[in-house]
Scaffold this motif. Structure first.
Motif, PDB file in Angstrom:
ATOM      1  N   GLU A 104       0.639  -1.845   0.043  1.00 42.16           N
ATOM      2  CA  GLU A 104       0.526  -0.275  -0.096  1.00 42.16           C
ATOM      3  C   GLU A 104       0.732   0.913  -0.138  1.00 42.16           C
ATOM      4  O   GLU A 104       0.231   1.812  -0.871  1.00 42.16           O
ATOM      5  CB  GLU A 104      -1.164   0.029   1.083  1.00 42.16           C
ATOM      6  N   ALA A 105       2.225   0.991   0.472  1.00 41.55           N
ATOM      7  CA  ALA A 105       2.707   2.557   0.858  1.00 41.55           C
ATOM      8  C   ALA A 105       3.242   2.482  -0.389  1.00 41.55           C
ATOM      9  O   ALA A 105       3.550   3.984  -1.126  1.00 41.55           O
ATOM     10  CB  ALA A 105       3.547   1.771   1.942  1.00 41.55           C
ATOM     11  N   ILE A 106       3.624   1.493  -1.143  1.00 41.33           N
ATOM     12  CA  ILE A 106       4.221   1.792  -2.538  1.00 41.33           C
ATOM     13  C   ILE A 106       3.604   2.763  -3.704  1.00 41.33           C
ATOM     14  O   ILE A 106       3.221   4.004  -4.335  1.00 41.33           O
ATOM     15  CB  ILE A 106       5.501   0.434  -2.948  1.00 41.33           C
ATOM     16  N   LEU A 107       2.557   2.031  -3.620  1.00 39.74           N
ATOM     17  CA  LEU A 107       1.286   2.119  -4.524  1.00 39.74           C
ATOM     18  C   LEU A 107       0.687   3.584  -4.408  1.00 39.74           C
ATOM     19  O   LEU A 107       0.497   4.301  -4.958  1.00 39.74           O
ATOM     20  CB  LEU A 107       0.132   1.473  -4.666  1.00 39.74           C
ATOM     21  N   PHE A 108       0.455   3.954  -2.938  1.00 38.79           N
ATOM     22  CA  PHE A 108       0.305   5.457  -2.496  1.00 38.79           C
ATOM     23  C   PHE A 108       1.060   5.953  -3.147  1.00 38.79           C
ATOM     24  O   PHE A 108       0.725   7.358  -4.061  1.00 38.79           O
ATOM     25  CB  PHE A 108      -0.023   5.494  -0.962  1.00 38.79           C
ATOM     26  N   ALA A 109       2.084   6.458  -3.175  1.00 37.23           N
ATOM     27  CA  ALA A 109       3.864   7.076  -3.063  1.00 37.23           C
ATOM     28  C   ALA A 109       3.286   7.182  -4.909  1.00 37.23           C
ATOM     29  O   ALA A 109       3.556   8.719  -5.743  1.00 37.23           O
ATOM     30  CB  ALA A 109       5.209   6.944  -3.070  1.00 37.23           C
ATOM     31  N   TRP A 110       3.612   6.452  -5.248  1.00 38.17           N
ATOM     32  CA  TRP A 110       3.442   6.205  -7.394  1.00 38.17           C
ATOM     33  C   TRP A 110       2.214   6.511  -7.295  1.00 38.17           C
ATOM     34  O   TRP A 110       2.200   7.371  -8.637  1.00 38.17           O
ATOM     35  CB  TRP A 110       3.546   4.075  -7.521  1.00 38.17           C
ATOM     36  N   GLU A 111       1.126   6.632  -6.527  1.00 39.15           N
ATOM     37  CA  GLU A 111       0.052   7.596  -7.634  1.00 39.15           C
ATOM     38  C   GLU A 111       0.149   8.491  -7.511  1.00 39.15           C
ATOM     39  O   GLU A 111      -0.918   9.854  -8.204  1.00 39.15           O
ATOM     40  CB  GLU A 111      -1.469   6.412  -6.755  1.00 39.15           C
ATOM     41  N   PHE A 112       0.283   9.266  -6.118  1.00 36.92           N
ATOM     42  CA  PHE A 112       0.128  10.499  -5.865  1.00 36.92           C
ATOM     43  C   PHE A 112       1.303  10.698  -6.720  1.00 36.92           C
ATOM     44  O   PHE A 112       1.362  12.177  -7.896  1.00 36.92           O
ATOM     45  CB  PHE A 112       0.492  10.985  -4.889  1.00 36.92           C
ATOM     46  N   LEU A 113       2.746  10.598  -7.142  1.00 41.92           N
ATOM     47  CA  LEU A 113       3.941  11.283  -8.193  1.00 41.92           C
ATOM     48  C   LEU A 113       2.891  11.210  -9.322  1.00 41.92           C
ATOM     49  O   LEU A 113       3.528  11.745  -9.891  1.00 41.92           O
ATOM     50  CB  LEU A 113       5.293  10.403  -7.443  1.00 41.92           C
ATOM     51  N   THR A 114       2.498  10.430  -9.971  1.00 39.72           N
ATOM     52  CA  THR A 114       2.484   9.651 -11.417  1.00 39.72           C
ATOM     53  C   THR A 114       0.608  10.154 -12.063  1.00 39.72           C
ATOM     54  O   THR A 114       1.038  10.292 -13.403  1.00 39.72           O
ATOM     55  CB  THR A 114       2.978   8.323 -11.922  1.00 39.72           C
ATOM     56  N   SER A 115       0.011   9.585 -10.861  1.00 35.83           N
ATOM     57  CA  SER A 115      -1.630  10.159 -11.583  1.00 35.83           C
ATOM     58  C   SER A 115      -1.858  11.450 -12.181  1.00 35.83           C
ATOM     59  O   SER A 115      -1.306  13.028 -11.185  1.00 35.83           O
ATOM     60  CB  SER A 115      -2.263   9.478 -10.654  1.00 35.83           C
ATOM     61  N   ASP A 116      -2.029  11.596 -13.210  1.00 39.71           N
ATOM     62  CA  ASP A 116      -3.156  13.295 -13.594  1.00 39.71           C
ATOM     63  C   ASP A 116      -3.590  13.577 -12.577  1.00 39.71           C
ATOM     64  O   ASP A 116      -3.451  14.956 -12.434  1.00 39.71           O
ATOM     65  CB  ASP A 116      -3.082  12.859 -15.342  1.00 39.71           C
ATOM     66  N   ARG A 117      -4.700  13.022 -11.922  1.00 39.78           N
ATOM     67  CA  ARG A 117      -5.618  13.651 -10.867  1.00 39.78           C
ATOM     68  C   ARG A 117      -4.427  14.496  -9.697  1.00 39.78           C
ATOM     69  O   ARG A 117      -4.857  14.973  -9.062  1.00 39.78           O
ATOM     70  CB  ARG A 117      -6.171  12.732 -10.691  1.00 39.78           C
ATOM     71  N   TYR A 118      -3.161  14.324  -9.964  1.00 37.11           N
ATOM     72  CA  TYR A 118      -2.268  14.678  -8.870  1.00 37.11           C
ATOM     73  C   TYR A 118      -0.698  14.897  -9.431  1.00 37.11           C
ATOM     74  O   TYR A 118      -0.777  15.925 -10.065  1.00 37.11           O
ATOM     75  CB  TYR A 118      -2.015  13.161  -7.684  1.00 37.11           C
ATOM     76  N   LEU A 119      -0.339  14.997  -8.912  1.00 38.09           N
ATOM     77  CA  LEU A 119       1.673  15.505  -9.931  1.00 38.09           C
ATOM     78  C   LEU A 119       1.260  15.051 -10.986  1.00 38.09           C
ATOM     79  O   LEU A 119       1.520  16.174 -11.685  1.00 38.09           O
ATOM     80  CB  LEU A 119       2.866  15.288  -8.572  1.00 38.09           C
ATOM     81  N   GLY A 120       1.049  14.260 -11.858  1.00 37.21           N
ATOM     82  CA  GLY A 120       1.563  14.031 -12.841  1.00 37.21           C
ATOM     83  C   GLY A 120       2.646  13.894 -13.718  1.00 37.21           C
ATOM     84  O   GLY A 120       3.052  14.445 -14.713  1.00 37.21           O
ATOM     85  N   LEU A 121       3.608  13.447 -12.607  1.00 36.06           N
ATOM     86  CA  LEU A 121       5.570  12.989 -13.206  1.00 36.06           C
ATOM     87  C   LEU A 121       5.580  11.972 -13.902  1.00 36.06           C
ATOM     88  O   LEU A 121       5.019  11.251 -14.173  1.00 36.06           O
ATOM     89  CB  LEU A 121       6.151  12.918 -12.067  1.00 36.06           C
ATOM     90  N   ASP A 122       6.242  12.575 -15.354  1.00 39.79           N
ATOM     91  CA  ASP A 122       7.033  11.836 -16.207  1.00 39.79           C
ATOM     92  C   ASP A 122       7.581  10.707 -15.617  1.00 39.79           C
ATOM     93  O   ASP A 122       8.627  10.763 -15.000  1.00 39.79           O
ATOM     94  CB  ASP A 122       7.879  11.984 -16.989  1.00 39.79           C
ATOM     95  N   LYS A 123       7.367   9.239 -15.738  1.00 41.89           N
ATOM     96  CA  LYS A 123       7.063   8.060 -15.244  1.00 41.89           C
ATOM     97  C   LYS A 123       8.890   7.783 -15.438  1.00 41.89           C
ATOM     98  O   LYS A 123       9.214   7.238 -14.418  1.00 41.89           O
ATOM     99  CB  LYS A 123       6.228   7.310 -15.605  1.00 41.89           C
ATOM    100  N   SER A 124       9.112   7.766 -16.824  1.00 36.47           N
ATOM    101  CA  SER A 124      10.211   7.528 -17.689  1.00 36.47           C
ATOM    102  C   SER A 124      11.435   8.048 -16.276  1.00 36.47           C
ATOM    103  O   SER A 124      12.421   8.146 -17.136  1.00 36.47           O
ATOM    104  CB  SER A 124      10.640   7.956 -18.901  1.00 36.47           C
ATOM    105  N   ARG A 125      11.066   9.403 -15.705  1.00 35.94           N
ATOM    106  CA  ARG A 125      11.935  10.172 -15.384  1.00 35.94           C
ATOM    107  C   ARG A 125      12.416   9.639 -13.695  1.00 35.94           C
ATOM    108  O   ARG A 125      13.159   9.930 -12.779  1.00 35.94           O
ATOM    109  CB  ARG A 125      11.759  12.211 -14.840  1.00 35.94           C
ATOM    110  N   LEU A 126      11.118   8.811 -13.392  1.00 36.47           N
ATOM    111  CA  LEU A 126      11.565   8.112 -12.482  1.00 36.47           C
ATOM    112  C   LEU A 126      12.429   6.613 -11.807  1.00 36.47           C
ATOM    113  O   LEU A 126      12.346   5.741 -12.454  1.00 36.47           O
ATOM    114  CB  LEU A 126       9.774   8.232 -11.191  1.00 36.47           C
TER     115      LEU A 126
END
Length: 876
Positions: free
Chosen positions: A103-125
């Protein structure tokens, strides 16, 4: 990427985790409360240690916060790298025995990459994991769309500080692009863990699953009874990425401060001056938040750190051409810039600005004094090089910046032992690192206390005796069925107050037909039950036993008196000294009250008298003391005083004393202020820059103190034979005047005597190499007497070297004078005095023209004189 302000990013994070069932914990004070192991709150988890080590069980096992933090261990990098700050905000989500790795990993991933939130480029992570943490690695590979080639397994991914909870961690990095890779290292910079500004860590998840024990290897660590998640994400770093800043400083968190600084500076925010601007902007944020949370400038601990931060900012301000106090003018900018999330800063702008201004002015004087000290050190250098340890002492003890020392030294033709200075700095860092590792460790969890959830009712506000059943027994935190000597007990109901809010715990007895024992202390268990520390005198205490619990009433009454007087004292301080007064700590016992408060000036004797009188007036006015249970926000709106850094429940207890005082307080109090009887201030003192302490007593103790003072006054009256204490002051003033007149006569006679002795010494002058030399013992003379004789002699002997000494009380005193010609001939008073002291097992020295020293070995005088005569070429 979205264009977001820092305030939007912070709020988005908190809203995201609130939607995931997290309780939003307010940011704790930077000054740790009830945690002497920490200098500052330095991470989001630091304020939550009580939950992680099991001291307190949280209302919700899922927590998120935006926590103010301070770290100064890398202060030298601040302003020079893209990401180092002394003050920063750590956004965190935490699980206390609830969800874990997936859950902790998936929360972080969703917040950072989801377009609803920060929407960071996954290829840069990019991600790091511990080599043995197969579970975390598999989650990243199988449950996210992270490129597996972007995962680095490294031994460094294990969080462990001393004994207590520990475990592997996983970190998330963001690739800022080629423009931040001047050496064209590519992803080598990440996979070879090279220091760089391209791959920036933005998220760290600690999987707290083991208990570290000294002497055990990691493979031997036991699993924790309650596994936890500790996540940290630096707001400043994330804002830098989202706003595409070159550094953290090129964002809306810092630019308003930099823009205001430009108005005072001679140099613009460009080229080599950027570092200076960034240091000032970073440091004023640290200073503003730390002072607002109750820290103060001082010469030790966190006050010393704060003083060093300000002085560093001043020094960089000077580099910008600002040679007068100006940093205090930036406090308002910080408060305005952060007011949306930290509105309380605006209330303290004037107070903080005044403290900073006073400290700035003081440091500008220190710089002037330090420069003089440096020049003296350079004069004593024989090889035109300043030793590293001396330079470090100037920096560490006197607050004189190393860069300034180096600059002045080079201008004067001196070198600085940079290697020696760095070695001294490294030793200090190692000491700080070792202390930090020891301080930041957490306590071991007590699974039995964490999981003990049976309710226990506190009835001690209303009664001091009750019947109750034993519902829990423990030995060192472990559950047991019985106690036959010492242990801890929780009862279904208790009148015993548990230590909290500065008030000590009650003491008393427990008893039944078959058992009796003493309650020697009471603390709060993780789930807030009152945990009684009991010593059994007779019998065996077992679960479900029914007993009579009784608090020592006389002791409780004394505590009540002192606690209620604390409320009245705070009201009086605000009336006499000003509304800026805030409580900075307290200790309420049956013996005395210790009350700490913020105030930047000494409380004068007349003010103390007014404060003491006002508190006694409040007592005599016989105000009823009433208690109401209210919603926290309603209580604050009603004007109740709250401690800024105290954590309150949603429902709070409001204690009112007429219209004099209204405070949020869980302590025990009198029913009417008249019950206190009498109030007396025992002492007032400074305990740090901007923090004062009043110690007081009340009731019978205060009455007895007044009686003791009267007895002493009567004794003084008898010794002075005034007949009445009424005439004591007049008699003492008369004696002081007579004493002064006698001392003036003695001083004048002594000067005449010294002049006569100086005249006599002129008969013993020896002329060697055109120098008038006097070496003599002056009996019954102090060092001041010897200096007076030398002052007489040097006015009559133009070119001279004078060496006077005296033996007194098994020690020897030396005073030496060298005229300009004597110095030109190679003699220095300081060297001569020092050599004499060394031979006499003493110390001392001084300037080339005048010096003083002393020693303990009086038998060495003959040797001292022989050495001196040999040096001067005297034969007599």
């Amino acid at each position: 990427m979205k264009e977001l302000s820092s305030a939007q990013i912070r709020q988005m994070f908190l809203d995201f985790f609130k939607a995931k069932g997290h309780m939003i914990e307010p940011s704790a004070s930077l000054v740790p409360i009830n945690d002497p192991t920490l200098l500052w709150i330095n991470a989001g988890v630091a304020a939550l240690k009580k939950y992680f080590d099991g001291t307190i069980k949280p209302a919700c096992p899922r927590i998120a916060n935006a926590q103010k933090s301070i770290r100064t261990n890398d202060i030298e990098n601040v302003g020079k790298t893209a990401r180092h700050n002394t003050f920063f905000e750590m956004l965190g989500n935490f699980s206390i025995g609830d969800y874990f790795k997936k859950e902790a990993i998936l929360f972080a991933w969703e917040f950072l990459t989801s377009d609803r939130y920060l929407g960071l480029d996954k290829s840069r992570l990019y991600v790091t994991v511990h080599p043995d943490d197969v579970e975390a690695y598999q989650i990243w590979v199988n449950d996210t769309d992270l490129d597996p080639k972007h995962i680095l397994k490294t031994e460094g991914n294990f969080w462990e500080i001393g004994e207590g909870p520990c475990g592997p961690d996983t970190e998330i990095f963001y690739d800022r692009g080629k423009q931040y890779d001047p050496d064209e290292l590519g992803d080598r910079a990440f996979f070879e863990e090279l220091e760089n500004d391209r791959y920036i860590e933005i998220w760290n998840i600690v999987f707290s699953q083991y208990e570290a024990k000294e002497g055990l290897s990691r493979s031997e660590y036991k699993e924790l009874p309650q596994k936890n998640i500790d996540t940290g994400m630096g707001l400043e770093r994330l804002v830098c990425i989202m706003q595409k800043g070159e550094t953290n400083y090129d964002t809306d968190l810092f630019l308003p401060i930099i823009e205001e600084t430009i108005k005072h500076a001679k140099n613009l925010y460009e080229n080599d001056y950027k570092v200076a601007y960034r240091v000032v902007a970073d440091h004023i944020r640290t200073i503003t938040f730390a002072l607002s949370d109750g820290a103060m400038f001082s010469n030790e601990g966190r006050g010393y750190v704060l003083r060093r931060v300000l002085r560093r900012a001043v020094r960089y301000g000077i580099k910008l051409g600002i040679n007068e106090p100006f940093i205090f003018k930036l406090v308002n900018v910080v408060a305005e810039n952060m007011r949306s999330f930290y509105p309380y800063l605006m209330e303290k702008v004037d107070y903080i600005s005044e403290l900073v201004k006073i400290e700035e002015e003081r440091f500008h004087k220190t710089l002037a004094a330090g420069e003089k000290l440096l020049l003296d050190v350079m004069k004593e250098s024989e090889d035109n090089e300043l030793a590293g340890d001396v330079v470090f002492k100037l920096y560490d003890t006197f607050g004189f910046p190393y860069e300034l020392t180096k600059e002045i030294a080079l201008e004067s033709g001196y070198k600085v032992d940079e290697k020696g200075f760095k070695e001294s700095m490294q030793k200090q860092r190692e000491r700080a690192r070792n202390a930090r590792a020891e301080m930041e460790s957490m306590s071991s969890q007590s699974a039995d206390l964490i999981n003990f959830t049976l309710k226990s009712e506190f009835c001690g506000y209303e009664v001091l005796k009750c019947e109750a059943k034993v519902i829990g027994l423990f030995k060192y935190g472990e559950a047991v069925d019985e106690i036959d000597n010492e242990g801890e007990a929780i009862f279904s109901m208790t009148p015993f107050y548990a230590e909290s809010g500065g008030q000590i715990a009650d003491r008393g007895v427990i008893s039944s037909e078959y058992i009796n024992g003493d309650v020697i202390d009471v603390r709060k268990a993780p789930n807030k039950q009152h945990l009684h520390y009991i010593k059994i005198n007779d019998g065996v205490l077992r679960l479900n036993d029914k007993l009579r619990l009784e608090v020592f009433e006389d002791r409780r009454n004394l505590i009540r008196n002192n606690h209620s007087s604390a409320h009245l004292l705070q009201a009086a301080l605000k009336t006499i000294l000003g509304k800026h007064i805030t409580q900075a700590g307290s200790y309420v016992s049956d013996k005395y009250l210790r009350f700490d408060f913020t105030h930047f000036a000494k409380v004068e004797q007349e003010q103390l008298r007014e404060i003491e009188k006002l508190v006694n007036d409040y007592i005599y006015q016989a105000h009823n003391v009433t208690t109401n249970i209210m919603d926290l926000d309603h209580a604050k709106d009603s004007g109740a005083t709250a401690l800024f850094d105290e954590k309150y429940d949603k429902l709070v207890r409001v204690v009112s004393m007429g219209d004099v005082s209204k405070e949020l307080c869980g302590g025990t109090h009198v029913s009417n202020t008249a019950n206190i009887g009498l109030f007396k201030i025992v002492s007032e003192e400074s305990i740090g820059s901007g923090i004062r302490r009043i110690t007081s007593i009340s009731g019978k103790d205060a009455y007895e103190a007044f009686l003791n003072e009267q007895d002493r006054l009567i004794k003084v009256s008898q010794l002075l034979k005034t007949g009445s204490i009424v005439n004591v002051v007049e008699k003492i003033e008369q004696l002081i005047l007579e004493n002064k007149q006698l001392n003036d006569i003695i001083f004048e006679q002594n000067n005449r005597l010294m002049a006569l002795k100086a005249q006599q010494l002129l008969d013993d002058v020896r002329v060697i190499n055109d120098l008038n030399i006097i070496i003599a013992q002056i009996k019954d003379a102090s060092s001041d007497n010897l200096k007076t004789i030398i002052d007489n002699l040097k006015n009559k002997l133009k070119d001279s070297l004078i060496f006077l000494y005296n033996v007194s009380d098994d020690k020897v005193i030396y005073v030496v004078y060298c005229s300009e010609k004597a110095i030109a001939n190679g003699y220095k008073a300081g060297d001569i005095a020092k050599e004499a002291a060394i031979l006499s097992q003493g110390n001392g020295g001084g300037r080339a023209d005048m010096a003083q020293s002393g020693g303990k070995d009086t038998s060495a005088i003959t040797n001292v004189l022989d050495q001196l005569k040999s040096k001067l070429g005297i034969k007599f």
